[in-house]
Design an enzyme around this catalytic site. Structure first.
Site, PDB file in Angstrom:
ATOM      1  N   LYS A 197       0.829  -1.216   0.000  1.00 37.95           N
ATOM      2  CA  LYS A 197       0.000   0.000   0.000  1.00 37.95           C
ATOM      3  C   LYS A 197       0.858   1.258   0.000  1.00 37.95           C
ATOM      4  O   LYS A 197       0.433   2.304  -0.499  1.00 37.95           O
ATOM      5  CB  LYS A 197      -0.979  -0.025   1.171  1.00 37.95           C
ATOM      6  N   SER A 260       0.082  11.094   5.438  1.00 39.07           N
ATOM      7  CA  SER A 260       0.823   9.984   4.844  1.00 39.07           C
ATOM      8  C   SER A 260       2.157  10.464   4.264  1.00 39.07           C
ATOM      9  O   SER A 260       2.190  11.311   3.359  1.00 39.07           O
ATOM     10  CB  SER A 260      -0.006   9.327   3.733  1.00 39.07           C
ATOM     11  N   ARG A 261       3.263   9.909   4.778  1.00 32.79           N
ATOM     12  CA  ARG A 261       4.578  10.276   4.249  1.00 32.79           C
ATOM     13  C   ARG A 261       4.743   9.810   2.806  1.00 32.79           C
ATOM     14  O   ARG A 261       5.353  10.505   1.990  1.00 32.79           O
ATOM     15  CB  ARG A 261       5.683   9.671   5.123  1.00 32.79           C
ATOM     16  N   VAL A 285      11.776   8.304   7.464  1.00 32.06           N
ATOM     17  CA  VAL A 285      11.840   7.153   6.563  1.00 32.06           C
ATOM     18  C   VAL A 285      10.540   7.041   5.769  1.00 32.06           C
ATOM     19  O   VAL A 285       9.440   7.096   6.331  1.00 32.06           O
ATOM     20  CB  VAL A 285      12.077   5.853   7.353  1.00 32.06           C
TER      21      VAL A 285
END
Length: 337
Positions: A197, A260-261, A285
């Site tokens: 995802k 969301s990164r 990260v």
């Protein structure tokens, strides 16, 4: 909910997710030690009850103790560990510290990703490194932004384990009125949903950066879910797992949520920024980058089509521009859904 016995829990990994899980466990009355590397962050947590690097402004439960010493009381010798070390660093971490694990330790792995060098999920290389602890191993995954967990906003996750008693144990000690845990026996499916995802979320961010519209985003999420499920079943996971929280749920959150990164990285790429610029701006990260290449290699070995993942890889390595990749995806050979 039923009151659970107080546990001594070590949360290994002081990023945003590890910190949020430590805070949540503290709220449940457990004795929590947050094991991290950064001495300044450690001091910040112990003196100001705040992770000044990853969750600035969020107050942590005052009972949480932070340490940088893996051998400290309450650290890796604890009977319960939540492992929040990023996937790509986790193998070396386990190899370095496996001798500290107690014989009957229970471990919930909260990392998401696929190891780039081997194509293995975390549970697969965990079984290679510490085979004596697999009965006590579980995966904690699902749609869960760290800041919302910090705020005790309603969240539902999955605890997947080959051992029903291990899954039930973590379900019992972590569930609350704001953090609902479901159990599953499909460890591989839960892991793959959480990993793939992130790749689809990068693709969705790219499309949002290009302003292709909500029609395109809906199509991308839907076909991304199909891609995730196809790869998972080719590897032996259960198809229905990808329709649950660890699949569809996590995908929708990560592909559309502003926290969301991976989506944020994709958004920057779609707006014309380089991968370096996008990563530097996030400062944390972004697992989807290396996972994209790991998934692409894995799918090639399995002869499993993953066109969205391959397009993301082409954008990340500079083979295609974002707009060229969209054009390529829309003009592939027509097939039945």
């Amino acid at each position: 909910m039923e009151v659970q016995e107080v546990q001594q829990i070590c949360v290994a990994g002081g990023g945003s997710w590890g910190t949020a899980l430590a805070h949540h466990a503290g709220l449940q009355g457990h004795k929590v030690t947050l094991l991290l590397r950064d001495k300044d962050v450690c001091t910040s947590i112990n003196t100001r009850h705040e992770n000044s690097r990853y969750l600035q402004g969020c107050k942590l439960h005052p009972a949480i103790t932070a340490t940088t010493d893996p051998e400290a009381p309450g650290a890796l010798g604890s009977p319960v560990i939540i492992l929040a070390i990023p996937c790509q660093q986790q193998r070396s971490y386990l190899l370095q510290h496996r001798h500290l694990l107690s014989p009957n330790v229970r471990i919930a792995n909260a990392a998401k990703g696929i190891e780039l060098e081997t194509g293995l999920t975390c549970s697969q290389f965990f079984a290679e490194i510490v085979p004596d602890h697999t009965d006590g191993y579980a995966v904690l995954t699902g749609p869960s932004f760290a800041r919302e967990v910090m705020d005790s906003r309603p969240t539902a996750v999955v605890i997947a384990s080959a051992s029903a008693s291990t899954a039930s144990f973590f379900q019992g000690i972590l569930s609350s009125s704001s953090f609902r845990c479901y159990t599953s026996d499909d460890v591989l499916g839960a892991e793959l949903g959480g990993a793939v995802k992130n790749v689809i979320a990068i693709a969705c961010g790219i499309c949002d950066g290009l302003e292709i519209g909500t029609n395109g985003r809906a199509a991308l999420v839907t076909r991304g879910l199909a891609e995730m499920s196809r790869l998972g079943q080719a590897m032996g996971a259960k198809g229905h797992t990808f329709l649950g929280l660890s699949g569809l749920g996590d995908l929708v959150l990560t592909a559309t949520g502003s926290l969301s990164r991976n989506r944020t990285l994709g958004l920057a790429l779609g707006q014309g920024k380089s991968l370096q610029e996008a990563g530097d701006a996030i400062g944390m990260v972004t697992e989807g980058v290396k996972t994209a290449f790991a998934v692409s290699r894995l799918a090639q070995k399995l002869a499993c089509p993953v066109p969205i993942t391959n397009a993301v890889c082409d954008i990340l390595n500079g083979t295609l521009s974002a707009s060229e990749a969209v054009h390529q995806l829309m003009n592939r050979s027509l097939i039945q859904e």
